[in-house]
Design an enzyme around this catalytic site. Structure first.
Site, mmCIF file in Angstrom:
data_model
loop_
_atom_site.group_PDB
_atom_site.id
_atom_site.type_symbol
_atom_site.label_atom_id
_atom_site.label_comp_id
_atom_site.label_asym_id
_atom_site.label_seq_id
_atom_site.Cartn_x
_atom_site.Cartn_y
_atom_site.Cartn_z
ATOM 1 N N TYR A 32 0.855 -1.203 0.000
ATOM 2 C CA TYR A 32 0.000 0.000 0.000
ATOM 3 C C TYR A 32 0.889 1.251 0.000
ATOM 4 C CZ TYR A 32 -3.557 3.397 1.328
ATOM 5 O OH TYR A 32 -4.391 4.489 1.337
ATOM 6 N N LYS A 110 -25.901 1.596 19.995
ATOM 7 C CA LYS A 110 -25.849 3.061 20.066
ATOM 8 C C LYS A 110 -24.429 3.422 20.515
ATOM 9 C CE LYS A 110 -28.315 7.133 21.748
ATOM 10 N NZ LYS A 110 -27.075 7.868 22.120
ATOM 11 N N LYS A 305 -31.421 3.111 26.986
ATOM 12 C CA LYS A 305 -30.167 3.575 27.582
ATOM 13 C C LYS A 305 -29.735 2.629 28.683
ATOM 14 C CE LYS A 305 -28.837 7.368 26.860
ATOM 15 N NZ LYS A 305 -27.897 7.999 25.926
HETATM 16 C C1 0XT Z 1 -32.705 7.542 13.044
HETATM 17 O O1 0XT Z 1 -32.023 8.427 13.913
HETATM 18 C C2 0XT Z 1 -30.983 7.939 14.635
HETATM 19 N N1 0XT Z 1 -30.538 6.674 14.482
HETATM 20 C C3 0XT Z 1 -29.491 6.227 15.224
HETATM 21 N N2 0XT Z 1 -29.030 4.950 15.088
HETATM 22 C C4 0XT Z 1 -27.995 4.523 15.818
HETATM 23 N N3 0XT Z 1 -27.564 3.258 15.654
HETATM 24 N N4 0XT Z 1 -27.346 5.323 16.705
HETATM 25 C C5 0XT Z 1 -27.764 6.601 16.883
HETATM 26 N N5 0XT Z 1 -27.110 7.384 17.764
HETATM 27 C C6 0XT Z 1 -28.854 7.104 16.148
HETATM 28 N N6 0XT Z 1 -29.296 8.396 16.287
HETATM 29 C C7 0XT Z 1 -30.353 8.819 15.557
HETATM 30 C C8 0XT Z 1 -30.847 10.240 15.700
#
Ligand code: 0XT
Length: 308
Positions: A32, A110, A305
């Protein structure tokens, strides 16, 4: 020389994709490096063959004195929260009251990072911005270009916008704080702060040293591309060369969602990055359309959460 430069762009973009997006390199780092050196030499020799989307342009030039503002054409919304199983069941009931019993969910990690928006024109990465207040963010294009898992050029020449979470992997965070302590600098409290601090650097060379990464999680206006579900939109993004998070699951009942969420309470430490929750989304775009949005978040998604 022009043909060779074009060929090197394609080869180097592919090798970068294999290494940083799908983690399946097909050539050695030495191979690379020799090709990137060849491209740099050709760009020196023939300046007219330079282009902003060249693989040699990942670490930009100028140190900025400030970030310019970016108006998000589609607002970057936040997510409603769920804190326990019953909140998830209430979400499911609300969804079914609006769109009927036949609902499929996509459940995703998330990532605990920084939400960013990436715009591409004819397949070329042209602008990246922070979420800001949801309507106005900061232009951090130069810093985002240093993230190797962000393609500078897509595998198709499409014009689109995606949203994703830029983050610092746990290992990079530990190494960065060791270096900072050695230099008697204030360590970062957590990977999220470290990622935010790195993307707020006015000098892209500093951002380039922070080993940041990204998972793309949504395509803006997917209906324009003829896909009918969020899952399909994610598969399309993967085909284009984006990095998406593999720990997602399609669930046909909220009980499946609850089981998936509870499983991740214990499995979380195994991940190489921090997550602060699990996002549950209605998969069908038609049903998302029917559910719509509140002033600040989609009615078709919710963030479970984890306790802090
Ligand atoms: C459709 O809107 C969203 N989708 C999401 N999806 C994931 N996986 N993580 C997020 N932080 C997230 N935040 C938003 C506003």
């Amino acid at each position: 020389a022009e043909a060779r430069v074009k060929e090197l762009h394609n080869i180097l973009n592919q090798y970068n994709y294999e290494y940083h997006v799908i983690d399946k390199p097909s050539v050695s780092d030495a191979e690379y490096d020799s090709l990137i050196t060849e491209l740099k030499q050709l760009e020196q020799q023939y300046p007219e063959l330079q282009s902003p989307d060249s693989p040699t342009q990942r670490v930009g030039g100028a140190v900025l004195d400030m970030f310019s503002k970016v108006e998000h054409r589609v607002p970057m919304l936040s997510l409603g929260n769920a804190f326990n199983e019953d909140d998830l069941r209430s979400f499911d009931r609300r969804v079914k009251q609006a769109v009927g019993e036949n609902v499929r969910y996509v459940v995703e990690m998330k990532i605990d990072g920084l939400a960013v928006s990436l715009r591409y024109e004819d397949g070329v990465f042209v602008q990246g911005a922070t979420r800001g207040d949801g309507t106005t963010g900061e232009d951090i294009t130069a810093n985002l270009k240093t993230i190797r898992s962000i393609p500078l050029r897509l595998k198709e020449n499409v014009t689109l916008e995606v949203r994703g979470e830029a983050f610092m992997p746990k290992k990079s965070f530990v190494k960065l704080n060791e270096d900072r302590l050695e230099r008697e600098e204030e360590p970062f409290a957590n990977p999220r702060n470290a990622a935010a601090g790195s993307l707020r650097q006015l000098d892209p060379k500093i951002a380039a040293q922070r080993n940041l990464d990204i998972f793309v999680y949504s395509l803006v206006n997917p209906e324009e591309l003829g896909v009918t579900s969020h899952s399909e939109a994610l598969q399309y993004l993967e085909k284009l060369g984006f990095k998406t998070n593999k720990e997602r699951k399609v669930c046909n009942t909220i009980e499946e969602v609850v089981e998936f969420v509870l499983g991740w309470h214990t499995k979380r430490p195994e991940l190489s990055y921090d997550i602060d929750g699990i996002v549950i989304k209605v998969d069908s775009l038609d049903q998302q359309e029917e559910l719509g949005f509140t002033a600040k978040s989609p009615r078709w998604a919710i963030a479970y959460k984890f306790p802090a």
